[in-house]
Design a protein around this motif. Structure first.
Motif, PDB file in Angstrom:
ATOM      1  N   VAL A  15      10.945  -8.214  -7.613  1.00 44.52           N
ATOM      2  CA  VAL A  15      10.917  -8.649  -9.010  1.00 44.52           C
ATOM      3  C   VAL A  15      10.505 -10.119  -9.074  1.00 44.52           C
ATOM      4  O   VAL A  15       9.665 -10.509  -9.894  1.00 44.52           O
ATOM      5  CB  VAL A  15      12.293  -8.415  -9.690  1.00 44.52           C
ATOM      6  N   GLY A  16      11.057 -10.924  -8.193  1.00 45.38           N
ATOM      7  CA  GLY A  16      10.670 -12.327  -8.132  1.00 45.38           C
ATOM      8  C   GLY A  16       9.220 -12.503  -7.711  1.00 45.38           C
ATOM      9  O   GLY A  16       8.487 -13.324  -8.277  1.00 45.38           O
ATOM     10  N   SER A  19       6.950 -11.496 -10.643  1.00 44.14           N
ATOM     11  CA  SER A  19       6.910 -12.540 -11.671  1.00 44.14           C
ATOM     12  C   SER A  19       6.015 -13.696 -11.240  1.00 44.14           C
ATOM     13  O   SER A  19       5.201 -14.199 -12.019  1.00 44.14           O
ATOM     14  CB  SER A  19       8.320 -13.064 -11.956  1.00 44.14           C
ATOM     15  N   MET A  20       6.152 -14.089  -9.985  1.00 48.10           N
ATOM     16  CA  MET A  20       5.321 -15.165  -9.460  1.00 48.10           C
ATOM     17  C   MET A  20       3.844 -14.744  -9.442  1.00 48.10           C
ATOM     18  O   MET A  20       2.964 -15.527  -9.803  1.00 48.10           O
ATOM     19  CB  MET A  20       5.775 -15.534  -8.039  1.00 48.10           C
ATOM     20  N   ALA A  22       2.359 -12.540 -11.433  1.00 53.95           N
ATOM     21  CA  ALA A  22       1.855 -12.513 -12.812  1.00 53.95           C
ATOM     22  C   ALA A  22       1.505 -13.917 -13.297  1.00 53.95           C
ATOM     23  O   ALA A  22       0.449 -14.125 -13.894  1.00 53.95           O
ATOM     24  CB  ALA A  22       2.881 -11.857 -13.740  1.00 53.95           C
ATOM     25  N   CYS A  23       2.370 -14.867 -13.031  1.00 50.80           N
ATOM     26  CA  CYS A  23       2.096 -16.256 -13.441  1.00 50.80           C
ATOM     27  C   CYS A  23       0.887 -16.811 -12.699  1.00 50.80           C
ATOM     28  O   CYS A  23       0.061 -17.509 -13.289  1.00 50.80           O
ATOM     29  CB  CYS A  23       3.317 -17.131 -13.183  1.00 50.80           C
ATOM     30  N   LEU A  52       5.997  -3.692 -10.451  1.00 51.88           N
ATOM     31  CA  LEU A  52       5.187  -4.229 -11.542  1.00 51.88           C
ATOM     32  C   LEU A  52       5.121  -3.254 -12.711  1.00 51.88           C
ATOM     33  O   LEU A  52       5.252  -3.649 -13.875  1.00 51.88           O
ATOM     34  CB  LEU A  52       3.774  -4.551 -11.043  1.00 51.88           C
ATOM     35  N   MET A  55       8.135  -3.242 -14.826  1.00 50.90           N
ATOM     36  CA  MET A  55       8.325  -4.462 -15.604  1.00 50.90           C
ATOM     37  C   MET A  55       7.474  -4.507 -16.868  1.00 50.90           C
ATOM     38  O   MET A  55       7.675  -5.371 -17.715  1.00 50.90           O
ATOM     39  CB  MET A  55       8.010  -5.689 -14.741  1.00 50.90           C
TER      40      MET A  55
END
Length: 138
Positions: A15-16, A19-20, A22-23, A52, A55
């Motif tokens: 999950v982390g 997120s990283m 995607a950014c 992904l 999410m």
């Protein structure tokens, strides 16, 4: 039981990473994102698409999910606020953009074949509606 704990720990870790990623895709581009992917183990790379996918909010129109790409100066929240704002001249709400349930209905009302973005949005809308109905029923 240990195998399940291992999978849960992997998913939580990813999950982390997701997120990283995607950014990084949005801010630094595909080359920087590729570097993140090369640093992952094969097990992590195999599990990452599932995390992904989990999410992604399925009730948001596809075009809003990609707004950062199509309109980098405005994000999904700004575009949604713009669509919901009343047109000052006509005092009517602007037409919903393609990639939404409302735009799909507009295509149908005009006897037009819906575009691909609207077809996808309609499938997501109906799937979400059915899931909510089933959840409410018990």
């Amino acid at each position: 039981m240990s195998d399940r704990n291992d999978r849960d720990a992997l998913a939580l870790h990813l999950v982390g990473v997701a997120s990283m990623l995607a950014c990084t895709v949005r801010d630094d581009g595909p080359d920087a994102a590729a570097q993140i992917l090369t640093d992952l183990t094969s097990e992590e790379r195999d599990a990452l698409p599932v995390v992904l996918a989990a999410m992604i909010p399925v009730d948001v129109p596809t075009l809003d999910l990609l707004a950062w790409h199509t309109h980098p100066e405005t994000g999904p929240a700004q575009r949604l606020a713009k669509v919901r704002r009343l047109d000052r001249k006509t005092r009517r709400r602007p037409l919903a953009e393609c990639g939404s349930h409302a735009a799909f209905n507009r295509h149908k009302a005009r006897n037009e074949p819906p575009c691909e973005a609207c077809e996808i949005a309609e499938r997501v809308y109906q799937r979400t509606r059915k899931r909510a109905s089933r959840k409410k029923a018990g």
